[in-house]
Write an enzyme that holds these catalytic residues in place. Sequence first.
Site, mmCIF file in Angstrom:
data_model
loop_
_atom_site.group_PDB
_atom_site.id
_atom_site.type_symbol
_atom_site.label_atom_id
_atom_site.label_comp_id
_atom_site.label_asym_id
_atom_site.label_seq_id
_atom_site.Cartn_x
_atom_site.Cartn_y
_atom_site.Cartn_z
ATOM 1 N N ASP A 201 0.852 -1.188 0.000
ATOM 2 C CA ASP A 201 0.000 0.000 0.000
ATOM 3 C C ASP A 201 0.888 1.239 0.000
ATOM 4 O OD1 ASP A 201 -2.338 1.759 0.431
ATOM 5 O OD2 ASP A 201 -3.321 -0.128 0.902
ATOM 6 N N HIS A 274 -2.806 3.265 -4.642
ATOM 7 C CA HIS A 274 -2.182 2.837 -3.377
ATOM 8 C C HIS A 274 -0.750 2.337 -3.611
ATOM 9 C CE1 HIS A 274 -5.554 3.459 -0.698
ATOM 10 N NE2 HIS A 274 -6.368 2.827 -1.522
ATOM 11 N N GLU A 338 -9.722 2.766 -5.381
ATOM 12 C CA GLU A 338 -9.335 4.142 -5.052
ATOM 13 C C GLU A 338 -8.129 4.640 -5.843
ATOM 14 O OE1 GLU A 338 -10.904 4.356 -0.479
ATOM 15 O OE2 GLU A 338 -8.878 3.567 -0.751
HETATM 16 C C1 TNX Z 1 -10.847 1.854 1.978
HETATM 17 S S1 TNX Z 1 -11.525 -1.002 1.121
HETATM 18 C C2 TNX Z 1 -9.769 1.186 1.440
HETATM 19 C C3 TNX Z 1 -8.561 0.977 2.274
HETATM 20 C C4 TNX Z 1 -8.693 1.639 3.616
HETATM 21 C C5 TNX Z 1 -10.089 1.408 4.160
HETATM 22 C C6 TNX Z 1 -10.302 1.932 5.541
HETATM 23 C C7 TNX Z 1 -10.575 -0.540 0.048
HETATM 24 C C8 TNX Z 1 -10.580 -1.330 -1.138
HETATM 25 N N1 TNX Z 1 -9.804 0.557 0.230
HETATM 26 O O1 TNX Z 1 -7.427 1.420 1.578
HETATM 27 O O2 TNX Z 1 -7.743 1.108 4.468
HETATM 28 O O3 TNX Z 1 -11.017 2.023 3.303
HETATM 29 O O4 TNX Z 1 -11.524 1.486 6.059
#
Ligand code: TNX
Length: 765
Positions: A201, A274, A338
């Site tokens: 990440d 990420h 994301e």
């Molecule tokens: C969203 S769930 C994210 C993570 C974060 C999390 C915190 C997802 C696919 N991505 O990178 O850690 O929320 O709840």
Amino acid sequence: MRLFSFFSLLLFFLSYSLFCQSNDNLNIIPKPVATQINEGNFTLNTQCEVWFPADEDKWSIAAEYLGNWVKQTTGHQPRLQPFKQKFTSTRINVLYIVYDPSVTMPEGYVLEVRPKAVVITASTPLGAFYGVQTLRQLFPVKAGPDGWQAPCCRIEDYPRFSYRGMHLDVARHFFPVSFVKKYIDLLAFHKINTFHWHLTDDQGWRIQINKYPKLQQNAAYRKETLIGHYSDSPQRFDGKRYGGFYTQQEIKEVVEYAQKRFVTIVPEIEMPGHALAALSAYPELGCTGGPYEAATLWGVFDDVFCAGNDQTFQFMENVLKEVCGLFPGQYIHVGGDECPKTRWKTCPKCQKRMQTEGLKDEHELQSYFIQRAGKILEKYNKRLIGWDEILEGGLAPNATVMSWRGTEGGIAAARSNHDAIMTPGSHCYFDYYQGDPNTEPLAISGYTTLEKVYSVEPVPEELSPEESKHIIGAQANLWAEYIPTPEKAEYMAYPRVCALSEVVWSPKADRNWPDFSKRIQAHFPRLDALGVNYSKSFYSVVCSFAEGKVKMETAAPDVEIRYTLDGKTPTLKSSKYTQPVALEKSATVQALCFKDGRALGAPAKVSYSLHKASGKPYTLTKQPKQYTGGETYALTNGVSGGLKTWNNWVGLVNNDLDPVIDFGKTTNFNRVTTHFVNSKIAWIHPPRSVSIFASDDGKRFKLLSIKVINVDELSGNTIETVKFDVPGARGRYLKMIVETTGVIPEGFPGAGNGAWLFLDEIEVE
Ligand code: TNX
């Protein structure tokens, strides 16, 4: 003849009632498909042996596990005896593992505890292994006066879903191999068969890749880490270099450990977003060329892998090649969540790629990226899993979708003939609070109690039976932004994993919270014996306020609640709660659960500030669904929301909030105060205006005052107060109109989506 039928009827009822109460007695989690308790007990002793089918080595895994468990429990190492002959009858003191093709469910087993022997029958070693796990739960955690005894019984069991997953984020915080093993062991104990290992990440790259040594030297470390919560202002950092990674040797060790527990590991290598940690080591893989630093904050970052650069795909190919070689399971997770498109929009290489590949926008470029990852994985005979964003811009063939932003992603995947795994944030995010944020250790936000986890249904109603087959299971995620230690990881995961295990293993028709809430209490001593630092928030008292009275509830049955109003911690001598408690004036209520003379969990502590509208009912034109404020009169319950969780806020998306409070009689007031959330990063925008009106009949309202909010001026993550001084105002009804900003404008997170509006407590003085 008559006598005979009377007795057989009696026998029938006796065995029927034994059958029905069986689970109350055995308290197995996850609850087996069918259980029957028989007469007598089986006692483990120093003569006992483990017999198992000789023909294939995997049976010996189940046998060895059983043997080790006996050794750990009794101190006696049983002889492990492979046998070839057909199983006909039992010898005494033998724990048999028997191959029987008639147990048709591949992970199923039949477990029979007889007075002199135990027989676990299965058609696969995996089934036998689960029989062993159930057997473990049949024994008490401490030997009784007659030694280690299990009740005689017959259990038939098999899982509802083939994918039963639990995730661990080791990137935000790093967890040592010893803990990862313990984590896996506990999953196996609960018949969870998949461990999703989130290895990379923005804040750290945790897997050694031989071809790219800088991933270990640089990307595995960050300069420092945020202290406290992201929303704290100012943000503070600890100034300490932080990091770590697993060597390939350690990865192999963990894989082997998991195999011996029939747990499949799904490793996750995040792309294209990420990716900051990787970019810090190999900046040429980003659009701008850097320099980059591994993130010291949590969140979503604009710098991602460049999708126009061929070197990026070369890197992915080399990394995935090593990853595929290390993990024997069929799935590799490539993230996909994301990924902001900010850099791609202005990156000449990315734009050129879009042109040459005929991609109409950056979403299609993201889809192109994931499809290429899919092709790489295909070469190594692996299947791709991605978060539900991989649906945007077209799904890679054969991809399995992990639906985290609600269930929509899973539904869309199933409808387009792709497999899906459900992990909706609302129920399956174990980084969320599991009790009142005021008494829980720091968490990211949210409110996901044990009961809520237990209630999640992986198969959405919208799907036809045919489409539903694509929902292969569910998973919970343990994101580790706020989980710096193994102890806290266990605290956040347990007992919620226990509830999850039942969701994914036990028949849907058997889901029964009152029954589970009894069994989980019998399960706690098992977790104690295994040294698990589980949360006891299940016992926490939840207070709500309506019509002048505080109601106190707890999810745990058979306990008593004691409370105080004087700021002291409740003891066994404090008032016992029997019915809602009238509050005459502002006070702090503390409430605690007791059982057998012992306090359980942490005391609930709620400070009520009473005013003229406290506990008064109100109506709303549009009822909030997701953000209800947690109780019926959330806006008038005497408690204002905080920033730790949105649970106490009344929220609507892209809609005005227009509460009409009924005082019950004409009331004089001079001042009205309310609060809203300003957190544009969380898509929660301030209202454009707030206005208040009074009325005597609830029909004709007179405007008292209006406040225009300077929406653009507000930044950060704050709670804002609006105060109306309206001396001499009067009316039976008070209406407030809180005007939404509507759609989120360009330049803000979530642009183009509806803005959320969060309101709490309307104080009338
Ligand atoms: C969203 S769930 C994210 C993570 C974060 C999390 C915190 C997802 C696919 N991505 O990178 O850690 O929320 O709840």
